[in-house]
Structures are given as structure tokens and as C-alpha cells.
Design a protein around this motif. Structure first.
Motif, mmCIF file in Angstrom:
data_model
loop_
_atom_site.group_PDB
_atom_site.id
_atom_site.type_symbol
_atom_site.label_atom_id
_atom_site.label_comp_id
_atom_site.label_asym_id
_atom_site.label_seq_id
_atom_site.Cartn_x
_atom_site.Cartn_y
_atom_site.Cartn_z
ATOM 1 N N LEU A 1 -2.213 -3.561 -5.366
ATOM 2 C CA LEU A 1 -2.006 -2.386 -4.565
ATOM 3 C C LEU A 1 -0.442 -1.934 -5.174
ATOM 4 N N TRP B 1 -3.538 7.411 -4.671
ATOM 5 C CA TRP B 1 -4.550 6.309 -4.065
ATOM 6 C C TRP B 1 -5.685 5.585 -4.979
ATOM 7 N N PHE C 1 -5.772 -2.772 -6.458
ATOM 8 C CA PHE C 1 -6.110 -3.679 -5.476
ATOM 9 C C PHE C 1 -7.400 -4.511 -5.813
ATOM 10 N N THR D 1 0.582 -1.112 0.114
ATOM 11 C CA THR D 1 0.058 0.096 0.056
ATOM 12 C C THR D 1 0.921 1.226 0.048
ATOM 13 N N THR E 1 -4.179 2.996 -6.717
ATOM 14 C CA THR E 1 -3.694 1.763 -6.098
ATOM 15 C C THR E 1 -5.134 0.833 -5.746
#
Ligand SMILES: [Zn+2]
Length: 272
Positions: A202, A146, A153, A137, A149
Motif C-alpha cells: 500500500l 489509488w 497491495f 493507505t 496503491t
């Protein structure tokens, strides 16, 4: 300052990444030796199943053979040392943008540990997954923010879960044809691969995880085919050819490793 003194100082500072790489390699070897056995930071023991004597820390550190049975430590420990020490120096000289040298070495050590445990035990251990959640992360946030990411994920987890379920179905059908219990046959996709998909998602983010899974499957297909062909050609292994199991995880990790540390290699593989 004259050129000789300058060169000396540059060479001397390379001792820092060399020592850091050696320390990382030692830690990776240690964790790969003890975690699958005891799930805690225990004293390493001899790999010989008839011996299992604990190593003295000094002997373990210096890769000495077991004092009870004389068994050597094997090539893996040395391979990890050469790999991490060399890459540590490389990362020091040319640190990846946004990650920086220290974090790049931590991430690399983590990927090496997951690969070793997957190859040697076909496992992704829970404490290793939890550590990976934090490391991947943090790396994802540093590398691509973010949103990417989070989407990575979801995609990594979702795609690998889909493959896992298809694999289960295929396995059940094959087991029925061979007249085995479904549990007897080895699964190409394990639940550990779903965890790995989420972690690499991630780390790589969207859309890179998509390319990584495609390339990983391609690599897996090529390696499996090569192994089966070689076994078929060697007369006495012919029986084994169709039962050979090739773990998926290491191929995916190799692709992710290249994408982060050697992106030009991946760029050369992808169509323009
Ligand atoms: Zn021993």
C-alpha cells in the motif's frame, strides 16, 4: 533584520521539530513496551522478569532506572530518541514532496514501532496492523494515487503469501529430515510478514513494492550469510550457526524507509 537575529530565529524554530521528534520517540518507546505485553495502553513495567514493578510516569518519561531492582532502561529507548529527533529535524528542513512534514513524521514513527516489535517479539500485532492499514493507505494515496496503491497491495500481499507457503513446505521437509515436529522449527517467513508485505505494498505502490521485495530478500540473504559465517568462525557457536533465526520484517521496512525518505540511496543501488 540583521544576520544574527535571523540565525537566532531559524535556530529557535528548530525547537519545534526537535520537541515533536522527542514526543514521537517517547510514544514509540511506550507503545513498543506495553502493546506486546497487554495489547492496551497500560502502565509500563520494569523489563526485569523477576521484578515487573510498574514505573512511575515521571521516571518512565525521563528514562530513569527501576526503583525496585535498579535495572537500567537499556539502549533501545535512547536509540529511538536520537533517531526520531534527528530525522524529525531533517524532515522539517526538507519535507518529502506530497507527504509534508507532519505526515512524514507520523509514518516514520509507525515504521519504527513495527520494526521494534518485530525485532523484540517477532510479532505484528493486530491493532498495529489496523493502524498501519489506515496510515499506509493514506500515504500511498498521497504518494502515487489509488491504482498504484491497490496494485501494490495485491502484489505485496500475493508475493509474501507465496513465499510464506513455500517456506512452510521447506520447513516441513527440513523438519522431516531432522526428525522434528514441523511446529518446532522456526519459520523464516511468518504470517506477520504477509501482513507486512500488504502494508508496504500500500505504502510503496506498484511497481516499487516489487523492487522493495527483491532488495529486501537480497539484504536478508546478505545479513543471514554474514551472521552464519561469523558464528561458524567462532568455534563455540558453531552448533548454533544453522539454527540461527534472522527476522525478515526489519530488512523490508529498512528498504521501504530508504525508498520514501532517502530515494537517492536506493537509486544508487539499482542498476541504471
Ligand atoms: Zn525492576
Amino acid at each position: 533584520m540583521n544576520a544574527g537575529a535571523y540565525n537566532f530565529i531559524v535556530s529557535a524554530t528548530l525547537l519545534i521539530p526537535l520537541l515533536a521528534g522527542l514526543a514521537a520517540a517517547w510514544l514509540v518507546n511506550y507503545l513498543a513496551d506495553v502493546l506486546p505485553e497487554t495489547l492496551r495502553l497500560s502502565r509500563p513495567v520494569c523489563a526485569n522478569p523477576d521484578c515487573r514493578q510498574p514505573f512511575g510516569w515521571g521516571d518512565y518519561l525521563l528514562l530513569r532506572r527501576c526503583r525496585s531492582c535498579g535495572r537500567r532502561r537499556g539502549g533501545r529507548a535512547l536509540a529511538v530518541i536520537v533517531f526520531l529527533a534527528a530525522l524529525s529535524v531533517y524532515l522539517w528542513l526538507d519535507p518529502p514532496a506530497r507527504l509534508g512534514y507532519g505526515f512524514a513524521l507520523l509514518l516514520l514513527s509507525y515504521l519504527a514501532l513495527v520494526t521494534l516489535i518485530d525485532l523484540e517479539h517477532r510479532l505484528i500485532l493486530r491493532p498495529v496492523s489496523v493502524a498501519g492499514l489506515l496510515i499506509c493507505t493514506a500515504a500511498g494515496l498521497l504518494l502515487h494515487g489509488w491504482q498504484s496503491t491497490l496494485a501494490g497491495f495485491a502484489a505485496g500481499f500475493g508475493l509474501m503469501m507465496l513465499f510464506y507457503l513455500v517456506g512452510l513446505l521447506f520447513n516441513r521437509l527440513r523438519a522431516r529430515r531432522l526428525g522434528q515436529e514441523a511446529g518446532e522449527a522456526e519459520e523464516a517467513f511468518g504470517s506477520g510478514d504477509v501482513t507486512l508485505g500488504a502494508l508496504l505494498g500500500l505504502l510503496l505502490g506498484w511497481p516499487l513494492i516489487w523492487a522493495a521485495i527483491l532488495l529486501g530478500l537480497l539484504l536478508y540473504g546478505v545479513i543471514s550469510l554474514a551472521i552464519i559465517l561469523v558464528l561458524l568462525l567462532l568455534q563455540r557457536y558453531r552448533e548454533r550457526a544453522w539454527r540461527t533465526f534472522v527476522p525478515l520484517g526489519p530488512g523490508f521496512i529498512l528498504i521501504a524507509f530508504l525508498m520514501i525518505y532517502f530515494p537517492s540511496v536506493i537509486a544508487a543501488l539499482l542498476p541504471k
